[in-house]
Design an enzyme around this catalytic site. Structure first.
Site: not given
Lengths: 390, 363, 390, 363
Positions: C109, C112, C144, C227, C360
Site C-alpha cells: 500500500q 503514507s 509493509s 481495514e 489521536e
C-alpha cells in the site's frame, strides 16, 4: 538584619500583639506601611520589592500577631486589593484599602455567570450609564462570601456591540444596595459555600469604576493573575494536605489495609510530597523575586491529588465509606476539609478542578504561556458580543 | 463463547422499563425524594414488581415467577442504573431471591415474585462473594441474636435472609424485619439506603444449613456482584450520554464545548471504556444464566464495571463544569451511586484477588 | 445445514485439504466462489451476505485447509481486494483478484508519506498524465511487504490546484517498474518491517486507475474503512494476546513477584479480558450483520493494553529487563510478537498507537462519528493544496 | 527546608557542560556510536573528567577533587541525561566514588578525581539502596571468587569496588578489572553498557569490613539512586523540549500539531510532571549534600523521577508519530535509557516500599 526586619521589630515592640484589639492592631500595621510592603506609602505599604512581603508576613505570624477574619483574605487580600491599587484613584485607595486589610469590610467577586464560566469574557450582566451612575442588571454565580460581603468587585458589559473582550468595564459594587439579592447556591456536598447573586437595577456610582470604560477585561486580568500567583506558593509541612488525613487513617486502622491499597497510598504520598516540593520551590522563587510559572501547575496538581486521595479514602473506609455524615444545608464561610468525613472530601474536592479556572483552562494556559504552543484557531475574537453563537 | 448481543426480547424488555422510568421517575423526582422520609418510590416499585412482573424474573414459573435468567435481570438493572431509580430491586429481586432460590425455598419466593412482599439479604453491603461466612449472628435454641451493619434495601424490606452460625455451623434463616431493630444510616448514595440490623433472640425460619447454607449465600452474592455490574453499566451510559448531550449544547468561546479536542478525546475514551464494560457485563450475565465460567466472568465484570462507573460519573461532573457541582443537577446522584457501588459486594481489588486464585496468578 | 455450509462441505469432499498443493487448492476455492462469498460470482464469491463469510472461513480453518502466505493477507485481502471489487473494471477483477487470493501476488500500500501521516489527504506524490499512462514521482513511507510485493495500491495527486481532498486519484502500481526503489526503513526495534518507497518517473497505465480521476480520496476511504472493519473482530482465546506471555512469566518465576506488580498484573489481565470480550461482541455483531462502531475502540484499546503489558513485562524481569536480545537489522514479513524478548515487545508496541491511524485520530473518529460531537473549525478545507501552510 | 533553586555557580556549571556536550556529543554521534565496538566516547569522558574536572566533584580538595556536593553532581547528571551522553560518569564519578569516599579510601580516589582512572561499583545495576548486602562473591584467604551480573559501566572501568562476604561478614574490596572476566550484555539502553563480572580467586585491596562495608555500600547506592533521579529529570526535559519543538514545526490538517488541544493538554501535563520531578530531584540532591532527610528525599525522587522519565520518553515517541518509531531519530535512545533507568538502583515500587518503613505506612 534588614531595614524592613528592623521596622517590623520596632512595630511589634510598640504594638505588642498579645492581648491587642485585632482591628486596632491591623489599622496600626496598615498605617505603618507593613500591611503590604510592596504597596506605595499611604496605601498600606513602603514601596518595597514584592518579594519582601514573605519575610514580613512570617515575622508577624511568628509573633502571634492578630490577623483579619479568614473571609477577608481570599478575595479581599488576594484579588481586590492589588486591583484597587493598580487601577484605583487616590480617593479609592483612601476609601477601600484600610478596612479591607483590617477585615472590617469583607469583599466578594461578581465575575462568573451561568453562561460565562471558562469563557468569562462572554458575560452578559449589563451596566448602562445613567447620569453619574451605572445601572446594573444581571445574574452572577459561584460567589463566595456574598452574604457576608460589604463590597464586590464586579465586571459588567457596557457595550454589547463590540467584540466580547472590548465591551466590559470593572466596578466596585455596594452589596448593601437594595437591588442586590443573594441566594445560597447549594453544592453536591449538601452545603452552600457559594451564592447566586441577582442584580436588579443596582446603582453603581461612576466614581466606583476601576479603569477606563471598556477596559474591564484588562482590569480583570490583573485580578485573576494575582489570584494565580498566590495559589500554591505556600510553605506546607509534609503530610500537610489531605494525604495526612489518609495516612492517619492507615496508621490507626490496620484492619482496613490491603496490598493494593498500600501501593496506591504510597503512590499518592509520593505525588503529594512532589506537589509540596513543587510549591515550596515556587515559594522560594517568589521570595527572591523569581516568580515561576509553576503556579498553574500547582493548582492543577492540587486538584488531581485531592481528588485521588479522597477517592482512595472512601475506598479505604470499606463499610464506613457507604455512609455520609450530614447532608444538612449550611452556609459555611470556609471549607472544612479536615474534620468532615471522607465522603464530604470526596464530593467537595470535585470542585477543585472547576473553581478558580478549570483544569482544562489551566492546561491551555500552561501550553500557550509556558510552552509557547500556538493558540487554536478562534472564531469569536472579531464578532460583536451580541452576535456570538450561544 | 457466550452470547454477548441483546436479543429482541431483551430489547423489548428494556424499552418497557425505560418508558416506565422516564414517565414515573425522572431525576427531578428522584432528587426531590432524597430529603423526604420516603426516599424509596414504593408505588413505582409495585408497578415494576406486579404490573411488569420484574420482581419474579429469576423465579421459576412453577413458583409464580417469569422463569427468565440473569440476562433479562441485567437488562432491567441497566435501566434502573440509568435512572438511579429508588427501588429495592437489587435487595429483593436479586440478592434475597437468589439466596432463596439457591436454598430451595418455596414459601417466600412466590410472595416476592408476585410483588406482595419485599425482602433483602442480611449481609453488610460490602461483602464479597468469596468472603468467609459471616459469624456476627448466632443461633441458640432456634433464636437469632447479633448485629449486621449496613444492609442494603433493609428500610423497605419485610423479610430478611440472615446468615447465622448455629451449633452445627452455618445456617440461613428467613426473619421478619418487624421483629428486629433497624437503624438507618445516612448514606453517601442518596438513592439507595442502608441500615444496621440488630436481632435480639428473634425466631427465624430455617432455610439451609452447613454447605448448603454457605453455597446459597455465595450464590446470592455472586449473582448480586455480577448483576450489579449491569447497573453500573447503565449508570455509566447515562453519564456518557448526558455529558455528550451537554457538550453539544453548551457554548463557550463561541463554540460548542464538545468541539474542543481535549473534551472529544476524553469522551471517546469514556465511550470505549463503556463499550468494554458492556461486553464484560453481558458476559457475566450470560455466565450466570448458563452456569458456565461464572467465577471469572463475574470477577472481571465486577472489577471492570465498578471502576468504569466511577470514572463515568467523575468525568460527567468535571465536563459539566460548575453546574455539575450544584445540588439541583442530577450528576451527584450518579456520583454517589457509583462510588458506593464500587464498595458494594466486593471492591474491585477484592474481585481481582478472587480472580488471581481462579486463573492461577498468585501473589 | 445452510446451502453455503453444504457447498463448503461438497468442496472439501472434492478437494481434500490434506496434502493438497496450496496454490491449486486456493485457485479452486476462488473458482468455486468460496474465497469471499459476499463478492459477486466470478470474482471469488457467490453474492452472499457479508456476514456469511465468517462461517465459511471457520469451516475451512476447521478442515485444516491451506491458506495463502501471511504477507498476502494484511494488505491484499484486507484492503486491496475490496477496493478493486468496489471500484475496479471487469478486466481488473479478472486480472488481479485470483492471484491476490492465492497469494501468488503479494500487495502493498503506497499511501503514507513523510509529510502526510495523520493528514493523509495532504500527500504530495504527483501523477501527471502522459498519453495512455500516468507518470508518478514521489516518496512513500511505512510500506509493509514492499520488497515482496508484485503490486501496490497507490494514491497520488493529479491536481494540486484544488483543495487537498479533490485532487487525488487512485492507481494500481507495478512494483516491478524500474522507477520503483524500495529501501528498508529501520525501526526502533532494530528491525525493518517497513520500507520507504521512492517513485521516480514510474509509469502507470490509465487502465490501472481505480475510480475516476480526482476521486482518489473516496476510493481510499473504502480501503481504509475495510481495514478498520477487520481490526478487532476476531475470536481470540482468553490470555491470547501479550497478557498471556506476561501471565506465563508470572507463573513460572515466583522469584520475580512483588505485591505492587501483582495488583498491576491483575488490572492488566482484567483490561485484556475486557478487550477480548469487546472484540468478541464486535465479531458476533458482524456475524449477524450488525457491524458496530467498536472497531475503532478495539484498536485504541489494543494499543493501550499492548503498551501497558509490555512495559510491565520489562519491569517484571528485573535484571533481565536491562538486556535486549538482538539489535541486528532484519527484514521480517511478520511481526514476531511471542518469541522475542520483553524489550522487543516494549519497543514494538509503541508503534501500535501510530500505525494504521494514530490513537489521536481514532479518538477524533469515535467522537465525531460515534458520539456525533462537532468537528473542530477547519482552516484547510477550502484552500488549494499547493497553498496550504506546511 | 532545603534550597530548591539553582545557584549561579550551578547555572554556570550547567552551561559549560551543555556547551561541551552539544559540541562534542550531538545525538547523531551518540546514535552512530551505538553499533560500533566503542559505544562509550572515552575522549569526551577524558575532557569531562580532566579539563572540566567533573570526575572529582564529590572528592574533597585534599584528595585532589573539587570538594563540591551532590547538588553540583546533580546538575552535571541533568545535562548528561539530556544528551544521553555515553560516558561512565554514573559508574565512576558517582557509584564507585561514593563507595570509596564512604569507606575512607585515599589511594584510588585521587586517581579517579584526576581523571587518570575509571572505576565502577560491582553490584547488579538493579540493586536498591535497602537491599541486603550481596553474597554472590566470597573471600577465601584474601582472594575473591564469585559472579556479579549486570554491572554498569564495567566495560570501560579499570577498577571495580566489589562487595563480598568473608569469614567475618561483609567486606568491600577494590579489584582490578583486568584480573576478572567481563562478559558484555546486549543492553536495552544503547547508550549505557552493562556486563557480567566473574572473579576466580582474584586478589583485591580490602577497603572496609563489617558495618563499615555495609554502610559504605548503602551510602553509594543511596547517592546513586538520588542522583540518577537528576539524570532522569534531564532526560525528561529533553523529551519535553524536543516534543514541544516538533509540535510547533510539524503541520497536519493545515495547522501546527501543537495547536491541537489534545496535544497541548498532554504536553501541559508532561510539563507539570517534569516541574515536579525537578523539585523532588533538587530536594534529593540537597538532602545528599546536607545529610538531612536523606532517606525520604531520595526515595521520593527515585520513585517519582523514574516514572516521569518513562512517561516523557513514551509521550515524546507518540507525539512524534511515525518519525519517532524510526532508528534514525533519537527518541528511542531516550526511551531505552528511561526504561532501563526505571529498573536501576531500585524500582519505583522498591523505593516506595523503603518509604513505607521510613514514614510509618506499613503494609
Amino acid at each position: 538584619m534588614t531595614d524592613l526586619a528592623a521596622k517590623v521589630e520596632a512595630f511589634l515592640a510598640e504594638h505588642p500583639p498579645a492581648g491587642a484589639d485585632p482591628i486596632e492592631f491591623l489599622r496600626a500595621r496598615f498605617d505603618a506601611g507593613l500591611a503590604w510592603v510592596h504597596f506605595p506609602v499611604g496605601a498600606g505599604g513602603l514601596g518595597a520589592p514584592r518579594a519582601a512581603q514573605f519575610a514580613v508576613d512570617e515575622a508577624f505570624a511568628a509573633a502571634g500577631a492578630p490577623e483579619a477574619v479568614p473571609a477577608a483574605k481570599v478575595i479581599g487580600y488576594g484579588m481586590a486589593a492589588p486591583t484597587i491599587l493598580t487601577f484605583g484613584t487616590p480617593e479609592q485607595h483612601e476609601r477601600f484599602l484600610r478596612p479591607l486589610f483590617t477585615g472590617e469590610e469583607v469583599w466578594c467577586q461578581l465575575f462568573s455567570e451561568p453562561g460565562a464560566g471558562s469563557d468569562l469574557a462572554t458575560l452578559a450582566t449589563r451596566a448602562v450609564r445613567d447620569g453619574d451612575d451605572w445601572v446594573v442588571d444581571g445574574q452572577k454565580v459561584w460567589t463566595s462570601f456574598a452574604h457576608a460581603a460589604r463590597w464586590a468587585i464586579l465586571v459588567a458589559r457596557t457595550d454589547p456591540t463590540v467584540p466580547k473582550h472590548q465591551g466590559l468595564s470593572y466596578f466596585i459594587c455596594d452589596m448593601n444596595d437594595a437591588g442586590v439579592q443573594v441566594r445560597p447556591l447549594r453544592q453536591i456536598t449538601g452545603e452552600a459555600e457559594f451564592n447566586e447573586v441577582f442584580l436588579n437595577a443596582v446603582r453603581v456610582p461612576d466614581a466606583h469604576r476601576l479603569g477606563a470604560v471598556g477596559e474591564g477585561w484588562k482590569v480583570a486580568q490583573t485580578t485573576l493573575m494575582n489570584e494565580r500567583v498566590a495559589i500554591g506558593a505556600h510553605a506546607a509541612p509534609r503530610e500537610g494536605g489531605l494525604i495526612g488525613v489518609a495516612a492517619r487513617t492507615w496508621r490507626e486502622h490496620p484492619e482496613l489495609r490491603t496490598p493494593g491499597l498500600h501501593d496506591r497510598l504510597l503512590r499518592l504520598w509520593v505525588q503529594a510530597e512532589a506537589l509540596r516540593l513543587t510549591s515550596e520551590r515556587l515559594r522560594q522563587g517568589l521570595a527572591v523575586g523569581q516568580p515561576g510559572p509553576e503556579g498553574s501547575a500547582a493548582k492543577l496538581a492540587f486538584a488531581t491529588i485531592n481528588q485521588a486521595v479522597s477517592g482512595f479514602e472512601v475506598e479505604l473506609q470499606g463499610e464506613q465509606g457507604l455512609a455520609y455524615e450530614d447532608w444538612t444545608m449550611r452556609r459555611p464561610l470556609e471549607t472544612d476539609w479536615a474534620s468532615r468525613d471522607p465522603g464530604f472530601r470526596y464530593l467537595r474536592t470535585k470542585g477543585n478542578s472547576i473553581e478558580g479556572g478549570t483544569s482544562e483552562i489551566l492546561r491551555n494556559i500552561i501550553a500557550e504561556r509556558v510552552l509557547g504552543l500556538p493558540r487554536e484557531p478562534r472564531s469569536d475574537a472579531d464578532v460583536a458580543w451580541k452576535d456570538l453563537p450561544r | 463463547m457466550s452470547e454477548l448481543l441483546y436479543s429482541e426480547v431483551e430489547n423489548d424488555l428494556r424499552a418497557s422499563v425505560r418508558d416506565l422510568l422516564s414517565d414515573r421517575s425522572p431525576w427531578t423526582a428522584v432528587l426531590a425524594r432524597t430529603e423526604t422520609d420516603q426516599p424509596y418510590d414504593l408505588a413505582l416499585w409495585r408497578t415494576l414488581a406486579t404490573e411488569l412482573g420484574l420482581a419474579g424474573l429469576l423465579v421459576p414459573e412453577e413458583l409464580g415467577g417469569a422463569g427468565a435468567s440473569a440476562r433479562e435481570v441485567a437488562v432491567v438493572l441497566e435501566e434502573l442504573g440509568r435512572a438511579v431509580a429508588p427501588v429495592p430491586f437489587l435487595g429483593s429481586a436479586v440478592l434475597a431471591t437468589s439466596a432463596l432460590l439457591a436454598a430451595g425455598d418455596a414459601e417466600l419466593l412466590p410472595e416476592l415474585a408476585a410483588g406482595n412482599r419485599t425482602a433483602t439479604l442480611g449481609v453488610t453491603y460490602t461483602t464479597a462473594p468469596n468472603a468467609v461466612f459471616p459469624a456476627s449472628v448466632h443461633v441458640h435454641n432456634g433464636r437469632l441474636t447479633g448485629r449486621i451493619g449496613s444492609v442494603v434495601d433493609l428500610d423497605v424490606a419485610e423479610f430478611v435472609v440472615v446468615p447465622a452460625v448455629g451449633a452445627a455451623g452455618p445456617e440461613l434463616h428467613v426473619v421478619e424485619v418487624s421483629s428486629a431493630r433497624v437503624t438507618p444510616v445516612v448514606p453517601l448514595d442518596l438513592t439507595r439506603r442502608i441500615s444496621h440490623l440488630e436481632l435480639d433472640g428473634v425466631s427465624g425460619r430455617l432455610l439451609a444449613t452447613g454447605d448448603a447454607a454457605e453455597q446459597a449465600l455465595r450464590s446470592a452474592l455472586t449473582t448480586g456482584a455480577g448483576l450489579l455490574a449491569a447497573e453500573q453499566l447503565g449508570l455509566a451510559q447515562w453519564c456518557l450520554d448526558s455529558t455528550v448531550d451537554y457538550a453539544k449544547t453548551r457554548y463557550q468561546f463561541g463554540r460548542q464545548i464538545g468541539s474542543f479536542q481535549a473534551i472529544k478525546h476524553r469522551l471517546a475514551d469514556l465511550w470505549a471504556a463503556t463499550s468494554s464494560a458492556l461486553a464484560t457485563s453481558r458476559a457475566a450475565a450470560s455466565a450466570l444464566a448458563t452456569g458456565e465460567d461464572v467465577g471469572v466472568s463475574v470477577a472481571v465484570a465486577a472489577a471492570y464495571c465498578s471502576d468504569v462507573a466511577v470514572l463515568a460519573a467523575e468525568e460527567a461532573l468535571q465536563l459539566h463544569g460548575g453546574i455539575g457541582m450544584t445540588w439541583e443537577h442530577p450528576v451527584h446522584l450518579y456520583l454517589g451511586r457509583a462510588k458506593s457501588s464500587q464498595l458494594a459486594l466486593g471492591s474491585p481489588e477484592r474481585h481481582r484477588a478472587a480472580l488471581a486464585t481462579l486463573i492461577d496468578l498468585p501473589a
